[in-house]
Design a protein around this motif. Structure first.
Motif, PDB file in Angstrom:
ATOM      1  N   LEU A 140      -6.302  -7.235   1.608  1.00  0.00           N
ATOM      2  CA  LEU A 140      -6.241  -5.777   1.670  1.00  0.00           C
ATOM      3  C   LEU A 140      -4.772  -5.386   1.568  1.00  0.00           C
ATOM      4  O   LEU A 140      -3.976  -5.665   2.464  1.00  0.00           O
ATOM      5  N   ALA A 141      -4.402  -4.784   0.459  1.00  0.00           N
ATOM      6  CA  ALA A 141      -3.003  -4.418   0.225  1.00  0.00           C
ATOM      7  C   ALA A 141      -2.655  -3.129   0.970  1.00  0.00           C
ATOM      8  O   ALA A 141      -3.337  -2.113   0.826  1.00  0.00           O
ATOM      9  N   MET A 142      -1.608  -3.197   1.784  1.00  0.00           N
ATOM     10  CA  MET A 142      -1.142  -2.040   2.549  1.00  0.00           C
ATOM     11  C   MET A 142       0.369  -2.116   2.691  1.00  0.00           C
ATOM     12  O   MET A 142       0.940  -3.202   2.687  1.00  0.00           O
ATOM     13  N   ALA A 143       1.000  -0.971   2.832  1.00  0.00           N
ATOM     14  CA  ALA A 143       2.408  -0.969   3.229  1.00  0.00           C
ATOM     15  C   ALA A 143       2.489  -1.500   4.662  1.00  0.00           C
ATOM     16  O   ALA A 143       1.508  -1.435   5.418  1.00  0.00           O
ATOM     17  N   ALA A 144       3.638  -2.027   5.030  1.00  0.00           N
ATOM     18  CA  ALA A 144       3.823  -2.634   6.349  1.00  0.00           C
ATOM     19  C   ALA A 144       3.346  -1.689   7.451  1.00  0.00           C
ATOM     20  O   ALA A 144       3.849  -0.573   7.588  1.00  0.00           O
ATOM     21  N   SER A 145       2.387  -2.160   8.254  1.00  0.00           N
ATOM     22  CA  SER A 145       1.723  -1.283   9.218  1.00  0.00           C
ATOM     23  C   SER A 145       2.524  -1.036  10.484  1.00  0.00           C
ATOM     24  O   SER A 145       2.150  -0.197  11.303  1.00  0.00           O
ATOM     25  N   VAL A 171      -4.778  -8.640   5.743  1.00  0.00           N
ATOM     26  CA  VAL A 171      -3.848  -7.632   5.238  1.00  0.00           C
ATOM     27  C   VAL A 171      -2.650  -8.271   4.546  1.00  0.00           C
ATOM     28  O   VAL A 171      -2.014  -9.181   5.093  1.00  0.00           O
ATOM     29  N   ALA A 172      -2.377  -7.806   3.343  1.00  0.00           N
ATOM     30  CA  ALA A 172      -1.147  -8.185   2.637  1.00  0.00           C
ATOM     31  C   ALA A 172      -0.172  -7.032   2.829  1.00  0.00           C
ATOM     32  O   ALA A 172      -0.242  -6.023   2.119  1.00  0.00           O
ATOM     33  N   GLY A 173       0.698  -7.141   3.818  1.00  0.00           N
ATOM     34  CA  GLY A 173       1.651  -6.079   4.106  1.00  0.00           C
ATOM     35  C   GLY A 173       2.841  -6.149   3.170  1.00  0.00           C
ATOM     36  O   GLY A 173       3.469  -7.201   3.050  1.00  0.00           O
ATOM     37  N   ALA A 180       1.871  -1.722  -2.713  1.00  0.00           N
ATOM     38  CA  ALA A 180       0.453  -1.923  -2.408  1.00  0.00           C
ATOM     39  C   ALA A 180      -0.409  -1.480  -3.594  1.00  0.00           C
ATOM     40  O   ALA A 180      -1.398  -2.140  -3.951  1.00  0.00           O
ATOM     41  N   LEU A 181      -0.029  -0.369  -4.200  1.00  0.00           N
ATOM     42  CA  LEU A 181      -0.746   0.126  -5.376  1.00  0.00           C
ATOM     43  C   LEU A 181      -0.727  -0.909  -6.498  1.00  0.00           C
ATOM     44  O   LEU A 181      -1.754  -1.185  -7.131  1.00  0.00           O
ATOM     45  N   GLU A 188      -4.185  -8.471  -7.895  1.00  0.00           N
ATOM     46  CA  GLU A 188      -3.751  -9.445  -6.901  1.00  0.00           C
ATOM     47  C   GLU A 188      -4.429  -9.222  -5.550  1.00  0.00           C
ATOM     48  O   GLU A 188      -4.378 -10.086  -4.668  1.00  0.00           O
ATOM     49  N   ALA A 189      -5.044  -8.074  -5.371  1.00  0.00           N
ATOM     50  CA  ALA A 189      -5.833  -7.771  -4.173  1.00  0.00           C
ATOM     51  C   ALA A 189      -7.011  -6.922  -4.631  1.00  0.00           C
ATOM     52  O   ALA A 189      -6.843  -6.021  -5.457  1.00  0.00           O
ATOM     53  N   PRO A 190      -8.218  -7.162  -4.107  1.00  0.00           N
ATOM     54  CA  PRO A 190      -9.381  -6.387  -4.554  1.00  0.00           C
ATOM     55  C   PRO A 190      -9.361  -4.944  -4.069  1.00  0.00           C
ATOM     56  O   PRO A 190      -9.901  -4.057  -4.738  1.00  0.00           O
TER      57      PRO A 190
END
Length: 259
Positions: A140-145, A171-173, A180-181, A188-190
């Motif tokens: 799950l691509a996200m900006a650093a949480s 999470v891929a931070g 992330a986009l 690279e991330a679903p």
């Protein structure tokens, strides 16, 4: 009769006047340096280009995570204006007397969305939503949480829905929301969590759901001049961003204009 010394003095005075006028003109055309949240890029580039055509003054924008930009400003990086993707990082600079508090204004609003690859099927986001199952072992691509606004909003929403523990390890931070986009756009991330405005900027992703507003704090973009900016054009640029003339550039990218 004017002697050689008098002619020299008058010539020197004229030269000084010309140099002073040139320096004044140069100062008047000094580029405005802006530090802005990465999610602002498409809209702010378009608005800045329009202002430059109208004013003749260039705008230089550095895009990154609000957290990174605030730290750079704290470290002394030269800039005239800061646009943050949340209130917290603007507050951080305000507490350190690094912004002009009187110029500060909450200018834009946004939403966070769940995105998948091109053509991904829509889903329903609700308490207990099986996001882990949807990921199917992928990231799950996200900006650093822990620091980046988009990541903080995303984590808050997942916690409110009761599903953060089930996906935290997946999470891929990354450093900012645009990264992330790209993770999702490149396959690279679903799935990923980004702002609505970011998703609109990339045809390689599909918005599969919008997070309910009650799952996170309001997404507000404050704008302020930095303390001590000596650039007289910076305030004019800020006034332009607040104007009806600039409004369409931001609405076209999916921002809510709060003024």
């Amino acid at each position: 009769m004017i002697g050689p010394l008098s002619r020299w003095a008058r010539g020197a005075a004229l030269a000084c006047a010309v140099l002073a006028a040139g320096a004044s003109a140069t100062a008047a055309q000094e580029a405005v340096t802006v530090f802005a949240a990465a999610s602002m890029k498409n809209a702010l580039d378009a608005a800045s280009d329009a202002w430059t055509k109208e004013s003749g003054v260039a705008v230089s924008v550095s895009y990154a995570a609000s957290s990174a930009l605030a730290k750079q400003i704290e470290a002394g990086a030269p800039a005239d204006l800061f646009i943050s993707a949340d209130l917290a990082w603007m507050d951080y600079l305000d507490e350190r007397a690094l912004i002009d508090g009187e110029s500060r204004v909450d200018l834009f609003g946004n939403r966070i969305v769940l995105i998948g690859g091109q053509g991904a099927e829509p889903v329903e986001i609700k308490p207990g939503f099986d996001l882990a199952g949807l990921l199917g072992g992928g990231k799950l691509a996200m900006a650093a949480s822990d620091s980046v606004p988009a990541g903080k909003y995303g984590k808050a929403a997942l916690e409110r829905l009761g599903i953060w523990p089930s996906v935290e390890a997946s999470v891929a931070g990354v450093e900012n929301v645009r990264a992330a986009l790209l993770f999702v756009s490149r396959g690279e991330a679903p799935y990923g969590i980004v702002y609505r405005t970011d998703a609109a900027a990339d045809p390689g992703v599909t918005v599969v759901a919008t997070f309910p507003e009650e799952t996170h704090s309001p997404i507000v973009y404050p704008v302020a001049l930095l303390a001590g900016t000596g650039n007289p054009q910076a305030a004019e640029y800020l006034e332009f961003l607040k104007s009806d003339e600039a409004k369409p550039f931001f609405e076209a990218e999916g921002f809510e204009v709060l003024r």
